[in-house]
Motif scaffolding. Sequence first.
Motif, PDB file in Angstrom:
ATOM      1  N   MET A 150       6.734  10.049  17.955  1.00 16.57           N
ATOM      2  CA  MET A 150       6.110   9.776  16.676  1.00 16.57           C
ATOM      3  C   MET A 150       5.181   8.579  16.809  1.00 16.57           C
ATOM      4  SD  MET A 150       7.721   9.024  12.915  1.00 16.57           S
ATOM      5  CE  MET A 150       8.017   7.281  13.030  1.00 16.57           C
ATOM      6  N   ILE A 151       4.020   8.688  16.205  1.00 15.66           N
ATOM      7  CA  ILE A 151       3.034   7.613  16.179  1.00 15.66           C
ATOM      8  C   ILE A 151       2.977   7.077  14.758  1.00 15.66           C
ATOM      9  CG2 ILE A 151       0.599   7.047  16.427  1.00 15.66           C
ATOM     10  CD1 ILE A 151       0.462   9.381  18.477  1.00 15.66           C
ATOM     11  N   ASP A 152       3.091   5.773  14.618  1.00 10.81           N
ATOM     12  CA  ASP A 152       3.006   5.107  13.313  1.00 10.81           C
ATOM     13  C   ASP A 152       2.070   3.923  13.499  1.00 10.81           C
ATOM     14  OD1 ASP A 152       3.351   3.817  10.874  1.00 10.81           O
ATOM     15  OD2 ASP A 152       5.516   4.152  10.825  1.00 10.81           O
ATOM     16  N   THR A 153       0.849   4.043  12.987  1.00 11.72           N
ATOM     17  CA  THR A 153      -0.166   3.025  13.203  1.00 11.72           C
ATOM     18  C   THR A 153      -0.983   2.802  11.936  1.00 11.72           C
ATOM     19  OG1 THR A 153      -1.925   2.347  14.739  1.00 11.72           O
ATOM     20  CG2 THR A 153      -1.892   4.673  14.073  1.00 11.72           C
ATOM     21  N   GLN A 154      -1.952   1.919  12.025  1.00  6.27           N
ATOM     22  CA  GLN A 154      -2.831   1.668  10.888  1.00  6.27           C
ATOM     23  C   GLN A 154      -4.258   2.004  11.272  1.00  6.27           C
ATOM     24  OE1 GLN A 154      -2.155  -2.418   9.729  1.00  6.27           O
ATOM     25  NE2 GLN A 154      -0.493  -1.795   8.371  1.00  6.27           N
ATOM     26  N   ILE A 155      -5.036   2.346  10.253  1.00  2.00           N
ATOM     27  CA  ILE A 155      -6.436   2.681  10.473  1.00  2.00           C
ATOM     28  C   ILE A 155      -7.233   2.124   9.295  1.00  2.00           C
ATOM     29  CG2 ILE A 155      -6.334   4.965   9.375  1.00  2.00           C
ATOM     30  CD1 ILE A 155      -8.042   5.925  11.847  1.00  2.00           C
ATOM     31  N   ASP A 156      -8.409   1.575   9.587  1.00  2.00           N
ATOM     32  CA  ASP A 156      -9.241   0.962   8.554  1.00  2.00           C
ATOM     33  C   ASP A 156     -10.333   1.915   8.102  1.00  2.00           C
ATOM     34  OD1 ASP A 156      -7.898  -1.529   8.586  1.00  2.00           O
ATOM     35  OD2 ASP A 156      -9.020  -2.118  10.375  1.00  2.00           O
ATOM     36  N   VAL A 157     -10.574   1.934   6.799  1.00  2.00           N
ATOM     37  CA  VAL A 157     -11.657   2.723   6.218  1.00  2.00           C
ATOM     38  C   VAL A 157     -12.891   1.829   6.236  1.00  2.00           C
ATOM     39  CG1 VAL A 157     -12.470   3.978   4.193  1.00  2.00           C
ATOM     40  CG2 VAL A 157     -10.025   3.953   4.737  1.00  2.00           C
TER      41      VAL A 157
END
Length: 89
Positions: free
Chosen positions: A1-8
Motif C-alpha cells: 500500500m502506498i500512502d503519500t501526499q500530492i500538491d495541486v
Amino acid sequence: MIDTQIDVINKLGLHARASGRLIEITTKFRSTIQIGKGDKLVDAKNILSLLMLGAGKGSTLRLVIEGVDEEQALQEVQALFAAKFYEAD
C-alpha cells in the motif's frame, strides 16, 4: 500500500477537465486509488467524488493506492499533477 501526499499546482485546481484527465489515468489500473484531504478520502475513479473535494490550487491531498499495479499508478498520477494536467498557465 502506498500512502503519500500530492500538491495541486495547476491554476484552476481539481476542476471538471482536470478531474476527467485524472480519471482517464486511474481507471486504467486494477489498484484501488483514493484521494482526499486528511481522513476524508474518495474514490479517484469517480468524477463526482473528485469534484466534491473542492481541491483548489495550493491544496495538499492525500493519495492512497493499493493493489498489484500501485507503483505504476502512483507514477502516472504524480506525472499528471506535475504536468499541471496539461493545461496552459
